[in-house]
Design a protein around this motif. Structure first.
Motif, short mmCIF file in Angstrom:
data_model
loop_
_atom_site.label_atom_id
_atom_site.label_comp_id
_atom_site.label_asym_id
_atom_site.label_seq_id
_atom_site.Cartn_x
_atom_site.Cartn_y
_atom_site.Cartn_z
N PHE A 59 -63.62 53.78 -25.49
CA PHE A 59 -62.46 53.43 -24.78
C PHE A 59 -62.64 52.15 -22.94
CE2 PHE A 59 -57.77 52.49 -23.98
CZ PHE A 59 -57.62 51.90 -25.04
N ASP A 60 -63.09 52.82 -22.64
CA ASP A 60 -63.42 52.41 -21.07
C ASP A 60 -64.07 50.88 -21.67
OD1 ASP A 60 -62.04 54.13 -20.03
OD2 ASP A 60 -63.87 54.69 -19.19
N PHE A 61 -65.17 51.14 -22.96
CA PHE A 61 -65.79 49.78 -22.99
C PHE A 61 -64.31 48.39 -23.27
CE2 PHE A 61 -70.20 51.79 -21.78
CZ PHE A 61 -70.68 50.77 -21.21
N ALA A 62 -63.96 49.40 -24.39
CA ALA A 62 -62.98 48.17 -25.03
C ALA A 62 -62.28 47.69 -24.51
CB ALA A 62 -62.32 49.07 -26.35
N ARG A 63 -61.54 48.46 -23.56
CA ARG A 63 -60.63 47.53 -22.29
C ARG A 63 -61.39 46.52 -21.32
NH1 ARG A 63 -58.52 50.49 -18.66
NH2 ARG A 63 -59.96 51.80 -18.60
N ASN A 70 -62.00 39.30 -24.91
CA ASN A 70 -62.37 39.55 -26.21
C ASN A 70 -61.27 40.22 -26.59
OD1 ASN A 70 -64.11 39.81 -28.14
ND2 ASN A 70 -66.56 39.41 -27.06
N ALA A 71 -61.13 39.72 -27.11
CA ALA A 71 -60.17 40.85 -28.39
C ALA A 71 -60.65 40.94 -29.83
CB ALA A 71 -58.63 39.86 -28.35
N ALA A 72 -61.79 40.74 -30.31
CA ALA A 72 -62.38 41.06 -31.22
C ALA A 72 -62.68 42.06 -30.93
CB ALA A 72 -63.11 39.70 -31.90
N ALA A 73 -64.04 41.60 -30.04
CA ALA A 73 -64.37 43.59 -30.16
C ALA A 73 -63.49 44.74 -28.97
CB ALA A 73 -65.19 42.47 -28.58
N PHE A 74 -62.60 44.27 -28.64
CA PHE A 74 -61.78 45.56 -28.09
C PHE A 74 -61.04 45.72 -29.84
CE2 PHE A 74 -57.54 46.66 -27.99
CZ PHE A 74 -57.37 47.81 -26.85
N THR A 75 -61.01 44.94 -30.80
CA THR A 75 -60.44 45.89 -32.03
C THR A 75 -61.12 46.20 -32.81
OG1 THR A 75 -58.95 43.66 -32.12
CG2 THR A 75 -59.48 44.61 -34.42
N HIS A 76 -62.95 46.09 -33.12
CA HIS A 76 -63.70 46.61 -33.75
C HIS A 76 -64.27 48.06 -32.85
CE1 HIS A 76 -67.42 46.81 -36.16
NE2 HIS A 76 -68.10 46.85 -34.69
N LEU A 106 -55.63 54.05 -31.42
CA LEU A 106 -54.30 53.66 -31.82
C LEU A 106 -53.14 52.87 -31.18
CD1 LEU A 106 -53.81 56.61 -34.41
CD2 LEU A 106 -54.43 54.01 -34.84
N CYS A 107 -53.18 53.35 -29.90
CA CYS A 107 -52.35 53.03 -29.28
C CYS A 107 -52.62 51.19 -28.68
CB CYS A 107 -51.23 53.48 -28.37
SG CYS A 107 -50.92 55.01 -28.47
N GLY A 108 -53.24 51.92 -28.06
CA GLY A 108 -54.01 50.26 -27.36
C GLY A 108 -54.24 49.09 -28.90
N LEU A 109 -54.28 49.54 -29.80
CA LEU A 109 -54.41 48.61 -31.29
C LEU A 109 -53.01 47.93 -31.30
CD1 LEU A 109 -57.15 49.92 -33.61
CD2 LEU A 109 -57.22 47.90 -32.59
N LEU A 152 -44.51 55.97 -24.98
CA LEU A 152 -44.57 54.83 -24.26
C LEU A 152 -44.84 54.10 -25.06
CD1 LEU A 152 -46.41 56.20 -21.17
CD2 LEU A 152 -44.25 55.19 -20.99
N GLY A 153 -45.80 53.87 -26.00
CA GLY A 153 -46.59 52.86 -26.92
C GLY A 153 -44.43 52.43 -27.96
N LEU A 154 -44.23 53.88 -28.43
CA LEU A 154 -42.92 53.62 -29.35
C LEU A 154 -42.15 52.32 -28.56
CD1 LEU A 154 -42.61 56.82 -31.04
CD2 LEU A 154 -43.17 54.72 -31.94
N GLY A 155 -41.32 53.28 -26.89
CA GLY A 155 -40.74 52.67 -25.87
C GLY A 155 -40.78 51.08 -26.30
N MET A 156 -41.88 50.86 -25.52
CA MET A 156 -42.59 48.79 -25.95
C MET A 156 -42.31 48.56 -27.33
SD MET A 156 -43.42 47.95 -22.96
CE MET A 156 -44.10 46.59 -23.81
N LEU A 157 -42.71 48.89 -28.20
CA LEU A 157 -42.48 48.10 -29.00
C LEU A 157 -40.84 48.30 -29.27
CD1 LEU A 157 -42.59 47.56 -32.58
CD2 LEU A 157 -42.61 49.94 -32.70
N HIS A 158 -39.87 49.36 -29.30
CA HIS A 158 -38.13 48.78 -29.53
C HIS A 158 -37.77 47.81 -28.45
CE1 HIS A 158 -37.76 52.31 -32.78
NE2 HIS A 158 -38.36 52.95 -31.98
N TYR A 159 -38.59 47.92 -27.55
CA TYR A 159 -38.28 47.40 -25.82
C TYR A 159 -38.23 44.93 -26.82
CZ TYR A 159 -37.52 43.83 -22.02
OH TYR A 159 -37.63 43.36 -20.58
#
Length: 536
Positions: A59-63, A70-76, A106-109, A152-159
């Protein structure tokens, strides 16, 4: 400024500049500079798999990839980390299921989908992206409903969807939960930031301060929230103290420099305040030239200086990088002010209307539209009615908006019904601006038909203010005369001292008491010029 604190998730943390891969069956690690990451993440994943690196390292490398754009690499990497085969292998090797790491992926995606949705203009595409984010967060919630990151992720989604009530509930729950069994300040920050955006500044400030008490070693952004709330509540010393503390912790904070600039711009010594504020603002711009708040404040400053072209350019630059309708509305309002001042009334009107549609709680577009209507012709009753309507909208959302009140008061003076409805706002405004003679005179005029005694009291206040102003001006004139006299005496004393030092007769230098015409002796020319001068 407090908006950034709402992120709260692991994705919101700054990406590391270097990531360490533990070497299997060894105490050694391999340091990888993020600037040297391979373009194809598959090469990196092969190394991570070979060394049985923890999924947290993945996950550190993904971030790190995402930070480089490079969002594609993050997603992969995130999708690979969620594959069942990988989860089973990690559990077999480490002896425990990597639930938290799965939630991170999952929350990152989901956060990436929400970020895309905020920038998307196609309504259906936006809905699809938010739907995908909801699906990912539901998967994370099924893994562990008591994990802070999920809420936190759900809160951001609702916001992001505009449902602040549900967002508030999720952030409130997140504040009571832990992040991977560790207490942190993210939930408090997210909830406080939401309250700030809802203009509940006192409540937000209480939450920020409570979070600071519970987490004294919290990041500098918490103090940014304190400073922003104090600024909105008019506590300029408290705001200045908070922003100064932020700069001690993080000298590169553009937000803190911006906050201090705004405080300087409100200094009672306007000239010095503008000079000091501009220095702070320029420093903020150097630190982050794409900061929306910095660009909008620069636009305000340019408007104040009468540089409409630069004001429009900076407002448009801010508009190109803003992420919410409220900020877009502010950018459009500033663009409109610049166009209005430059005489481009049609474009200004369109921008005012766009801003008013995006944020009905923003008063400036309504003031601008009122001025546009009035420009169309004061004799036109329709224009006056439309202008009054816009000004009333501005005052409803900002009762202390003095510019709007002063114009409205002149327009409705002959309409007793409208006067009775808006009079409390004028009374409150006059009380707030106790030294504003114009506001008190306007109040007196509006009170006269219905409250003669109140009007008389207001008129007396106006007279006292004018008398005080005249007295202040007279004192200023006397002080200036005294300074000039003191300067003349000092100059004369210096000339006398210089003459004494050079052995020159004072009567020759300054003229004797018997010299009726007061003309200095010719010798003065020799002293002043160093050589005799030919008389003309």
């Amino acid at each position: 400024m407090a908006a950034a604190t709402m992120g709260g998730s692991a994705m919101a943390a700054p990406a590391p500049s270097r990531v360490y891969i533990p070497v299997m069956e060894s105490n050694e690690v391999v340091a990888v500079d993020v600037d040297e990451l391979p373009d194809n993440p598959e090469d990196l994943l092969e190394i991570l798999a070979a060394e049985a690196a923890p999924l947290g390292t993945w996950f550190d490398f993904a971030r790190a990839y995402l930070a480089r754009g490079n969002a594609a690499a993050f997603t992969h990497i995130c999708e690979e980390g969620c594959r069942e085969e990988v989860i089973v292998e990690v559990e077999r090797f480490f002896g425990s299921k990597p639930t938290y790491e799965q939630i991170q992926f999952l929350c990152g995606l989901a956060a990436l989908q929400m970020a895309r949705a905020q920038e998307e203009t196609d309504r259906q595409v936006k809905l699809d992206q938010l739907g995908q984010a909801q699906k990912l967060l539901n998967q994370a919630k099924a893994l562990d409903d008591k994990e802070q990151l999920v809420h936190l992720g759900l809160g951001m989604l609702h916001y992001t969807k505009g449902d602040t009530a549900l967002a508030r509930g999720e952030f409130t729950r997140a504040a009571a939960l832990t992040n991977n069994r560790c207490r942190n300040v993210s939930g408090h920050l997210a909830l406080a930031a939401l309250l700030y955006h809802q203009k509940e500044y006192k409540e937000a400030l209480q939450l920020y301060r409570r979070a600071l008490q519970e987490h004294p070693g919290c990041p500098a952004e918490l103090r940014l929230g304190i400073g922003a709330c104090c600024l909105k509540l008019g506590d300029l010393p408290g705001a200045a103290a908070a922003f100064s503390r932020v700069l001690q912790l993080d000298p590169g904070s553009a937000d803190a420099h911006l906050g201090l600039a705004i405080i300087k711009f409100n200094d009672t010594n306007m000239q010095q305040g503008l000079a000091d504020g501009l220095k702070m603002l320029v420093r903020a711009y150097e630190l982050d030239p794409h900061h929306v708040g910095v660009l909008n404040t620069l636009s305000h400053y340019c408007l104040l200086r009468g540089d409409h072209e630069k004001a429009l350019a900076t407002a448009r630059a801010a508009l190109s990088v803003c992420e919410s309708d409220a900020i877009r509305a502010e950018c459009l309002a500033l663009s409109a002010r610049a166009q209005h001042a430059a005489g481009d009334i049609a474009e200004a009107a369109r921008a005012y209307q766009q801003a008013a549609r995006l944020d009905q709680a923003l008063p400036l577009p309504h003031l601008g539209l009122a001025q546009v209507f009035l420009r169309a012709g004061l004799a036109d009753s329709a224009a006056t009615i439309n202008a009054s309507s816009e000004l009333e909208k501005a005052i409803r959302v900002a009762p202390a908006f003095y510019d709007a009140l002063k114009i409205l008061g002149q327009l409705i003076a002959d309409n007793p019904l409208k006067v009775s409805k808006t009079l409390p706002a004028f009374v409150d405004a006059a009380a707030r601006r106790e030294h504003d003679a114009d506001m008190w005179e306007l109040l007196a005029e509006l009170q006269a038909p219905s409250d003669p005694a109140g009007a008389l009291q207001a008129y007396r206040r106006v007279l006292k203010l004018h008398e005080a102003k005249e007295q202040e001006a007279e004192e200023a004139r006397r002080a200036a005369a005294a300074r000039e006299a003191a300067a003349r005496e000092a100059k004369q004393a210096k000339r006398k001292a210089d003459a004494d030092a050079n052995g020159i007769d004072n009567d020759d230098l300054f003229g004797s008491d018997d010299d009726d015409n007061g003309t200095p002796a010719p010798a003065a020319a020799t002293v002043a010029g160093g050589a005799a001068a030919e008389p003309s």
